[in-house]
Design an enzyme around this catalytic site. Sequence first.
Site, mmCIF file in Angstrom:
data_model
loop_
_atom_site.group_PDB
_atom_site.id
_atom_site.type_symbol
_atom_site.label_atom_id
_atom_site.label_comp_id
_atom_site.label_asym_id
_atom_site.label_seq_id
_atom_site.Cartn_x
_atom_site.Cartn_y
_atom_site.Cartn_z
ATOM 1 N N CYS A 1 48.579 -12.489 -34.616
ATOM 2 C CA CYS A 1 47.911 -11.215 -34.933
ATOM 3 C C CYS A 1 46.476 -11.484 -35.378
ATOM 4 O O CYS A 1 46.127 -12.562 -35.795
ATOM 5 C CB CYS A 1 48.634 -10.529 -36.080
ATOM 6 S SG CYS A 1 50.394 -10.405 -35.845
ATOM 7 N N ARG B 1 43.951 -14.368 -28.612
ATOM 8 C CA ARG B 1 45.071 -14.877 -29.418
ATOM 9 C C ARG B 1 46.405 -14.338 -28.918
ATOM 10 O O ARG B 1 47.470 -14.792 -29.327
ATOM 11 C CB ARG B 1 44.893 -14.464 -30.881
ATOM 12 C CG ARG B 1 43.640 -14.977 -31.534
ATOM 13 C CD ARG B 1 43.319 -14.165 -32.784
ATOM 14 N NE ARG B 1 44.305 -14.331 -33.808
ATOM 15 C CZ ARG B 1 44.104 -15.050 -34.919
ATOM 16 N NH1 ARG B 1 42.959 -15.661 -35.096
ATOM 17 N NH2 ARG B 1 45.025 -15.161 -35.833
ATOM 18 N N TRP C 1 50.951 -9.233 -32.851
ATOM 19 C CA TRP C 1 51.849 -10.056 -32.039
ATOM 20 C C TRP C 1 53.220 -9.853 -32.682
ATOM 21 O O TRP C 1 53.506 -10.385 -33.758
ATOM 22 C CB TRP C 1 51.406 -11.517 -32.117
ATOM 23 C CG TRP C 1 52.384 -12.490 -31.555
ATOM 24 C CD1 TRP C 1 53.357 -13.161 -32.212
ATOM 25 C CD2 TRP C 1 52.506 -12.894 -30.183
ATOM 26 N NE1 TRP C 1 54.070 -13.949 -31.365
ATOM 27 C CE2 TRP C 1 53.584 -13.815 -30.097
ATOM 28 C CE3 TRP C 1 51.844 -12.577 -29.021
ATOM 29 C CZ2 TRP C 1 53.979 -14.416 -28.903
ATOM 30 C CZ3 TRP C 1 52.225 -13.178 -27.831
ATOM 31 C CH2 TRP C 1 53.276 -14.070 -27.775
ATOM 32 N N ASN D 1 49.209 -10.086 -41.309
ATOM 33 C CA ASN D 1 49.672 -11.202 -40.475
ATOM 34 C C ASN D 1 50.674 -11.970 -41.306
ATOM 35 O O ASN D 1 50.495 -12.122 -42.516
ATOM 36 C CB ASN D 1 48.509 -12.145 -40.126
ATOM 37 C CG ASN D 1 47.547 -11.527 -39.128
ATOM 38 O OD1 ASN D 1 47.824 -10.455 -38.589
ATOM 39 N ND2 ASN D 1 46.442 -12.192 -38.892
ATOM 40 N N GLY D 2 51.744 -12.469 -40.662
ATOM 41 C CA GLY D 2 52.721 -13.280 -41.393
ATOM 42 C C GLY D 2 54.099 -12.628 -41.344
ATOM 43 O O GLY D 2 54.327 -11.678 -40.598
ATOM 44 N N GLU E 1 61.057 -33.806 -20.056
ATOM 45 C CA GLU E 1 59.954 -32.948 -20.524
ATOM 46 C C GLU E 1 58.638 -33.712 -20.527
ATOM 47 O O GLU E 1 57.598 -33.192 -20.120
ATOM 48 C CB GLU E 1 60.274 -32.400 -21.910
ATOM 49 C CG GLU E 1 59.180 -31.583 -22.553
ATOM 50 C CD GLU E 1 58.756 -30.351 -21.757
ATOM 51 O OE1 GLU E 1 59.456 -29.966 -20.800
ATOM 52 O OE2 GLU E 1 57.692 -29.798 -22.070
ATOM 53 N N LYS F 1 55.322 -32.601 -18.378
ATOM 54 C CA LYS F 1 53.995 -32.408 -19.002
ATOM 55 C C LYS F 1 52.939 -33.180 -18.208
ATOM 56 O O LYS F 1 51.889 -32.671 -17.874
ATOM 57 C CB LYS F 1 54.001 -32.874 -20.461
ATOM 58 C CG LYS F 1 54.767 -31.980 -21.390
ATOM 59 C CD LYS F 1 54.099 -30.655 -21.697
ATOM 60 C CE LYS F 1 54.422 -29.480 -20.893
ATOM 61 N NZ LYS F 1 55.701 -28.967 -20.663
ATOM 62 N N HIS G 1 70.663 -47.609 -10.483
ATOM 63 C CA HIS G 1 71.236 -46.938 -9.298
ATOM 64 C C HIS G 1 70.148 -46.459 -8.346
ATOM 65 O O HIS G 1 70.303 -45.437 -7.680
ATOM 66 C CB HIS G 1 72.131 -45.781 -9.753
ATOM 67 C CG HIS G 1 73.194 -46.226 -10.699
ATOM 68 N ND1 HIS G 1 74.320 -46.911 -10.300
ATOM 69 C CD2 HIS G 1 73.253 -46.150 -12.048
ATOM 70 C CE1 HIS G 1 75.046 -47.205 -11.364
ATOM 71 N NE2 HIS G 1 74.443 -46.767 -12.443
ATOM 72 N N LYS H 1 51.341 -19.059 -16.188
ATOM 73 C CA LYS H 1 51.995 -19.181 -17.488
ATOM 74 C C LYS H 1 53.387 -18.569 -17.448
ATOM 75 O O LYS H 1 54.303 -19.039 -18.093
ATOM 76 C CB LYS H 1 51.161 -18.506 -18.574
ATOM 77 C CG LYS H 1 51.734 -18.643 -19.981
ATOM 78 C CD LYS H 1 51.924 -20.090 -20.377
ATOM 79 C CE LYS H 1 52.643 -20.266 -21.701
ATOM 80 N NZ LYS H 1 53.030 -21.667 -21.964
HETATM 81 C C1 AGP Z 1 56.315 -25.574 -18.774
HETATM 82 O O1 AGP Z 1 55.242 -26.416 -19.193
HETATM 83 C C2 AGP Z 1 55.946 -24.787 -17.534
HETATM 84 N N1 AGP Z 1 54.793 -24.020 -17.744
HETATM 85 C C3 AGP Z 1 57.123 -24.035 -16.925
HETATM 86 O O2 AGP Z 1 58.064 -24.999 -16.527
HETATM 87 C C4 AGP Z 1 57.843 -23.033 -17.852
HETATM 88 O O3 AGP Z 1 58.549 -23.724 -18.845
HETATM 89 C C5 AGP Z 1 58.850 -22.249 -16.988
HETATM 90 O O4 AGP Z 1 58.127 -21.526 -16.022
HETATM 91 C C6 AGP Z 1 59.716 -21.296 -17.813
HETATM 92 O O5 AGP Z 1 58.905 -20.353 -18.437
HETATM 93 P P1 AGP Z 1 59.567 -19.421 -19.585
HETATM 94 O O6 AGP Z 1 60.006 -20.345 -20.685
HETATM 95 O O7 AGP Z 1 58.473 -18.491 -20.001
HETATM 96 O O8 AGP Z 1 60.728 -18.721 -18.974
#
Ligand code: AGP
Length: 608
Positions: free
Chosen positions: A2, A27, A74, A100-101, A481, A485, A504, A603
Amino acid sequence: MCGIIGYVGPKPVVPLLIEGLKRMEYRGYDSSGVAVLNGSGIEARRAPGKIAALEAVLDAHPINGYEGIAHTRWATHGAPSERNAHPHLSADGSVAVVHNGIIENATALRGALEELGYKFISETDTEVVAHLVQELFDGPLEEAVLGALTKIEGTYGLAVISSRDPGKIVAARKGSPLLVGVGNGENFVASDPSAILSHTREVVYLDDGDVAVVEKGGYRVIDAHAEPIPRQVDRIQWDLAAIERGGYDHFMLKEIYEQPESVGNTMRGRLILDDGNAKLGGINLTHEQLLSIDNVIITACGTSWHSALIGEMMIEDLCRIPVEVEYASEFRYKNPIVTDRTLCIVISQSGETADTLAAMREAKRRGARTLGLVNVVGSTIAREDDGGVYLHAGPEIGVASTKAFTSQVVALALFTLKLARKRALSVVRGREVAQAMQDLPEQIRAVLATAPAIERIAEQFKGAANFLYLGRGYNFPTALEGALKLKEISYIHAEGYPAAEMKHGPIALIDENMPVVFVAPHDSVFDKVVSNIQEVRARGGRTIAITSRDEPSLAGLLDHEIRIPETEAMLSPILSVVPLQLLAYYIAVRRGTNVDQPRNLAKSVTVE
Ligand code: AGP
């Protein structure tokens, strides 16, 4: 997160408030509003959605005044809507508050105020502050605010105005950033320097416990006893772009460094240490329903799917219930076995991922109860699930998910603790897990302190064409993970694998050009990982290991070692993933890729 801005001075306040809110749009928010002293009282305008919606409301119903507060929300409590948007007004309309909080005892305060006859309009925790200030008003506004703060538990950045004491803004800080912007014949309050940078670079950053009384001719900072506190005036050196990233070069790095706070916020008000348990208000499952669950499906995509794999091990280990983890894109088209005793946990940072949403709907169609672990309040998955646990990680701007992942693992641990303590987990063991969770924020800070060493490692491997990430048990998903990344932001091909699987097939890839990252905190399978490191070493592979203690068995086997604190095995991914996030980040920066918006990625993948 927020945003807050307040102004008191000679200029028309509404344009200044709107400009300040726009400076904080980066933000992330889902609604906004303003409250203005118009000479005879307070007028407020609020709107869900973007600030343009608020501007439309103000165009239709303008307000004139020279003092006001404004907020971008938010949502943490209550979906985005006009009535949940800030500012919130007291019952008699004489007090307006932006916040906020998280107020942890909001429910208790709400009940007490309702008994006094106060009627609540919103679902938010914030509204209790407005009525509380009204209830305690008996002199200067700052005294009423100080009185209210003695009753509030939790975190806040607050700005309050009142028609009963016009010409001032009272601001209070505890756990959520707030500053006073010092002008010439005018003054500001803001949660973020970017909101006021076009007016002044002179700011007073408030500390936790500070209360500021801000008038156009000056300001004073006082403590809980209304005693003055000297606070220095700082000069903002950053430009706007740098401020939006909190001084970090990228949102991704900012969000990696936010993890002590975001993990703390995910746990806030939810850990019951002495009972070794967790309190989750939104799961909407009765004691009987929780006990009747005889199988769990966890479905998600990408990073969220990796946290699902960790949740699978947690629930099977502590709750003794079989768990299936399903890629949402697969689950939605297969013919899964689902009964009315199936719990389908749906994990999604955005709450809008098309495959995950479709998978949840399919599970519901087949009679499963659904539980959403979601970061974005009011998102589609959060609205359609049967119950949920909001991550409270704050908006995640970087496309590569970092703080959402660690908060997902924490949320899964909270749920596991709650379910396990109804079934097979003793209070003694529960206390150990709960205490280990409580220690995580400080431990993450310790891991972040290894960043310079990780940056040096990144320098050596920025030219690699391939990477292998290996782990076992709880840290096999961490290896996945870490590989994801690196792939998504540096464009280096990277694979995550169970360490034992090397034999394997993948071991054929090992040579002096293949860096291999071992996620190897000390746990029940550590000695097995040592054997895998020896296999890689014997074939000339370059070895990097994340470890949690001095390990004589690793002598001579590692090119690089990154040390992290020890914790419960089920929580170790929360610590071991942080060096992997930093390694990917520093390599990507050296390769000149667009770290926050990598090529080809979005995203939130809201299409199939
Ligand atoms: C993660 O770094 C990626 N941007 C992507 O794998 C993401 O985790 C995936 O698209 C799922 O998104 P969500 O958690 O918003 O459902």
